[in-house]
Motif scaffolding. Structure first.
Motif, PDB file in Angstrom:
ATOM      1  N   ASP A 151      48.508  47.363  40.163  1.00 34.87           N
ATOM      2  CA  ASP A 151      48.467  46.551  41.377  1.00 34.87           C
ATOM      3  C   ASP A 151      47.263  45.613  41.391  1.00 34.87           C
ATOM      4  O   ASP A 151      47.385  44.450  41.782  1.00 34.87           O
ATOM      5  N   ARG A 152      46.124  46.122  40.951  1.00 35.13           N
ATOM      6  CA  ARG A 152      44.903  45.346  41.132  1.00 35.13           C
ATOM      7  C   ARG A 152      43.872  45.686  40.055  1.00 35.13           C
ATOM      8  O   ARG A 152      43.661  46.857  39.737  1.00 35.13           O
ATOM      9  N   PHE A 184      44.185  34.737  41.227  1.00 36.16           N
ATOM     10  CA  PHE A 184      45.409  35.346  40.701  1.00 36.16           C
ATOM     11  C   PHE A 184      45.833  36.457  41.649  1.00 36.16           C
ATOM     12  O   PHE A 184      45.145  37.471  41.781  1.00 36.16           O
ATOM     13  N   SER A 185      46.949  36.237  42.340  1.00 43.20           N
ATOM     14  CA  SER A 185      47.459  37.226  43.292  1.00 43.20           C
ATOM     15  C   SER A 185      48.978  37.193  43.285  1.00 43.20           C
ATOM     16  O   SER A 185      49.599  36.167  42.984  1.00 43.20           O
ATOM     17  N   ASP A 186      49.574  38.332  43.592  1.00 43.71           N
ATOM     18  CA  ASP A 186      51.038  38.477  43.585  1.00 43.71           C
ATOM     19  C   ASP A 186      51.636  38.032  42.259  1.00 43.71           C
ATOM     20  O   ASP A 186      52.748  37.489  42.213  1.00 43.71           O
ATOM     21  N   GLY A 187      50.874  38.224  41.193  1.00 46.69           N
ATOM     22  CA  GLY A 187      51.368  37.889  39.861  1.00 46.69           C
ATOM     23  C   GLY A 187      51.407  36.416  39.544  1.00 46.69           C
ATOM     24  O   GLY A 187      52.033  36.002  38.559  1.00 46.69           O
ATOM     25  N   VAL A 188      50.709  35.597  40.344  1.00 48.30           N
ATOM     26  CA  VAL A 188      50.762  34.146  40.183  1.00 48.30           C
ATOM     27  C   VAL A 188      49.344  33.570  40.139  1.00 48.30           C
ATOM     28  O   VAL A 188      48.486  33.951  40.953  1.00 48.30           O
ATOM     29  N   PRO A 225      44.972  38.203  33.247  1.00 51.33           N
ATOM     30  CA  PRO A 225      46.431  38.345  33.364  1.00 51.33           C
ATOM     31  C   PRO A 225      47.204  38.004  32.083  1.00 51.33           C
ATOM     32  O   PRO A 225      48.386  38.333  31.984  1.00 51.33           O
ATOM     33  N   PRO A 229      48.894  43.613  32.616  1.00 48.34           N
ATOM     34  CA  PRO A 229      50.015  43.416  33.550  1.00 48.34           C
ATOM     35  C   PRO A 229      49.641  43.804  34.975  1.00 48.34           C
ATOM     36  O   PRO A 229      50.128  44.800  35.523  1.00 48.34           O
ATOM     37  N   ARG A 231      49.078  42.686  39.163  1.00 46.49           N
ATOM     38  CA  ARG A 231      49.554  41.755  40.193  1.00 46.49           C
ATOM     39  C   ARG A 231      48.410  40.967  40.808  1.00 46.49           C
ATOM     40  O   ARG A 231      48.616  39.876  41.338  1.00 46.49           O
ATOM     41  N   GLU A 232      47.193  41.509  40.737  1.00 47.28           N
ATOM     42  CA  GLU A 232      46.040  40.815  41.307  1.00 47.28           C
ATOM     43  C   GLU A 232      44.826  41.062  40.431  1.00 47.28           C
ATOM     44  O   GLU A 232      44.603  42.184  39.957  1.00 47.28           O
TER      45      GLU A 232
END
Length: 337
Positions: A151-152, A184-188, A225, A229, A231-232
């Motif tokens: 997640d983080r 970089f958050s929510d995988g973006v 990232p 892998p 998400r944040e």
């Protein structure tokens, strides 16, 4: 046939001198390059090495430098000014390239602009391989090895006694003034203003919980990232670092004074089914960054690198924990995983 040398751009600066000294101590031939002809010649005479004047507005001289070297280590910031001309010369010449950039916009630019030229010429390019950014990227890779569903990832720097060079001070001014920040958050990967905040990070003893500036605009949002892998991803720095005396008034500090830094870099990875943490701790962040770039450069020069050219983060280019353990044996820091 004599192996090509390793070129150091910005060799007469503080980081450049540390890099040159370390390479020479390992028997590696170097070329001392940069924009100050008198300083380069004096340093070359002192070390018995070759000097190469290459101003940023002289692409032919930069290209000649890159063509003469196996690897080019770029040490002269701010990289928002110096980065593109030197990186471009290396990519087009097929010369492996490492830089000490802290600026995430420059690191992002190298990935976006020089990926195809580097692949075409066989150059391996690793931007942001220094203390800030590079060590965090490697540590994130080591801590999260084999993890899924992350997640983080938080990369937290506790630094005291930092004495900025002129280049570091100019970089800091630029980073503080930026409103278009990379996160970089929510995988973006995102661009836009991010409101700085104070948070508390639980460093291991003897440091303990510390108030942090978060996010701090370091390259991890761009680099981590690519091989973790998560998400944040967020980097942060102890607020106390900028409250210390002389941190912004130390351009005239000598090398011995600059070496009196204490640091811990900690990574915390949180996943659905638990988490992991790890840290490196040591003294003299400048030397730690120099050792990291030298170790990478020697590996690239010896062919210990990915088979194909391209732009990679440090954690993509090298197995993270073994790389950190080599730096530990060299005295850069101690590693706890």
């Amino acid at each position: 046939m004599t192996a090509p040398p390793i070129a150091i751009y910005g060799a007469n600066g503080h980081t450049g001198r540390l890099v040159a000294a370390e390479l020479l101590s390992r028997g590696q031939e170097v070329v001392l390059a940069g924009r100050d002809d008198a300083a380069l010649r004096a340093m070359a005479g002192e070390l018995g090495s070759r000097a190469h004047l290459a101003r940023l507005d002289d692409p032919a001289s930069l290209r000649a430098l890159a063509e003469s070297a196996a690897v080019l280590i770029h040490c002269a910031g701010p990289f928002s000014v110096t980065g593109a001309p030197v990186a471009s010369a290396a990519a087009e010449a097929g010369c492996h390239y490492i830089d000490h950039a802290v600026e995430p916009h420059h690191v992002k630019h190298v990935f976006e602009t020089y990926q195809e030229p580097a692949r075409r010429t066989g150059a391996i390019m690793i931007p942001g391989l220094s203390f800030y950014g590079g060590v965090g990227d490697l540590l994130a890779g080591a801590v999260t090895e084999g993890m899924t569903g992350i997640d983080r990832v938080t990369v937290a720097y506790a630094v005291s006694g930092w004495r900025m060079t002129t280049g570091a001070l100019n970089t800091a001014r630029q980073l503080f003034a930026e409103t278009e920040r990379i996160s970089f958050s929510d995988g973006v990967l995102r661009m836009g203003y991010v409101e700085p905040r104070n948070v508390v990070f639980p460093f291991p003893p003897p440091i303990g919980p510390r108030t942090m500036i978060a996010p701090i605009p370091f390259p991890e949002a761009v680099t981590v990232p690519r091989h973790v892998p998560a998400r944040e991803v967020e980097a942060m720095l102890t607020a106390r670092t900028f409250e210390e005396e002389r941190v912004f008034d130390s351009e005239d500090a000598d090398a011995e004074t600059r070496a009196q830094t204490d640091f811990t870099v900690a990574v915390q990875a949180i996943a659905e089914h638990g988490g992991r943490a790890g840290q490196v701790s040591g003294h003299d962040l400048w030397r730690a960054g120099a050792l990291a770039s030298v170790e990478a450069a020697l590996r690239l020069a010896c062919g210990e690198a990915p088979a194909k050219g391209g732009v990679l983060s440090a954690g993509e280019a090298f197995p993270a924990e073994p790389f950190l353990r080599v730096l530990e044996r060299r005295g850069a820091f101690t590693v706890t995983l």
